[in-house]
Design a protein around this motif. Sequence first.
Motif, short mmCIF file in Angstrom:
data_model
loop_
_atom_site.label_atom_id
_atom_site.label_comp_id
_atom_site.label_asym_id
_atom_site.label_seq_id
_atom_site.Cartn_x
_atom_site.Cartn_y
_atom_site.Cartn_z
N LEU A 238 0.83 -1.20 0.00
CA LEU A 238 0.00 0.00 0.00
C LEU A 238 0.86 1.25 0.00
O LEU A 238 2.02 1.22 0.43
CB LEU A 238 -0.93 0.01 1.21
N ARG A 239 0.26 2.34 -0.45
CA ARG A 239 0.96 3.62 -0.55
C ARG A 239 -0.01 4.74 -0.22
O ARG A 239 -1.20 4.67 -0.54
CB ARG A 239 1.48 3.79 -1.98
N ILE B 264 4.91 13.67 1.67
CA ILE B 264 5.77 12.51 1.93
C ILE B 264 5.05 11.27 1.42
O ILE B 264 3.90 11.02 1.77
CB ILE B 264 6.08 12.36 3.43
N THR B 265 5.74 10.49 0.58
CA THR B 265 5.18 9.22 0.12
C THR B 265 5.56 8.15 1.12
O THR B 265 6.73 8.00 1.48
CB THR B 265 5.71 8.86 -1.28
N ARG C 92 9.00 2.70 2.96
CA ARG C 92 9.37 4.08 2.65
C ARG C 92 8.60 5.00 3.57
O ARG C 92 7.41 4.82 3.78
CB ARG C 92 9.02 4.37 1.19
N GLY C 93 9.27 5.99 4.13
CA GLY C 93 8.65 6.92 5.05
C GLY C 93 9.36 6.90 6.39
O GLY C 93 10.29 6.11 6.61
N PRO C 94 8.94 7.74 7.32
CA PRO C 94 9.66 7.88 8.59
C PRO C 94 9.46 6.73 9.58
O PRO C 94 10.25 6.56 10.50
CB PRO C 94 9.11 9.19 9.17
N ARG D 187 11.91 4.93 11.83
CA ARG D 187 12.97 4.57 10.89
C ARG D 187 14.11 5.58 10.92
O ARG D 187 15.26 5.24 10.71
CB ARG D 187 12.42 4.51 9.46
N ASN D 188 13.77 6.84 11.20
CA ASN D 188 14.77 7.90 11.11
C ASN D 188 14.45 9.01 12.12
O ASN D 188 13.41 8.95 12.78
CB ASN D 188 14.83 8.45 9.67
#
Length: 158
Positions: free
Chosen positions: A61-62, A68-69, A93-95, A124-125
């Motif tokens: 999913l997206r 932000i993607t 993908r993403g924070p 993640r970051n």
Amino acid sequence: MSHLFHYHWEWLLKSSPQALWPLISDTNRFNLDTGVPRLRDWPRPDAAVQNRRRPNGRRLLRVSYLGITIEWLEEPFEWVAPRRFGVLRRYLRGPVAEMRVEVELHPAAGGGTRAVYSVWARPRNPLAYLSIPLGIGLISQRAFRRAFLAYDEMAEQG
């Protein structure tokens, strides 16, 4: 990054778990009612693909939010009607690196329901160390509370 944020909210509702279940377990409606942008399957399915779920039941999913993607692999939901559901998302993908959500509806003493909403999110970051407490801990908590109270009113009205 190994830190795990955990949020746990409870609301006492007037309606029974059975009356609330069709409203609360409709996750597409819940997303819409709480301001979550429209989720999209990816890669975009072509005309030959009828079932966008992967053979193992997972979904890719997206969503785009504030420019932000965010993309993730979503495990199959766990459903125990009318008591609980949950899902695990592993972000590509993403924070956020990973997030687990569980919703439980417990019959309350004297009638009604004790609704429990729990979220575990692993960043993640460094951006996630700010966005998780703001996005989930503050903004989502308020939106989720409003939705649960509105669903309780709808269930009461039949």
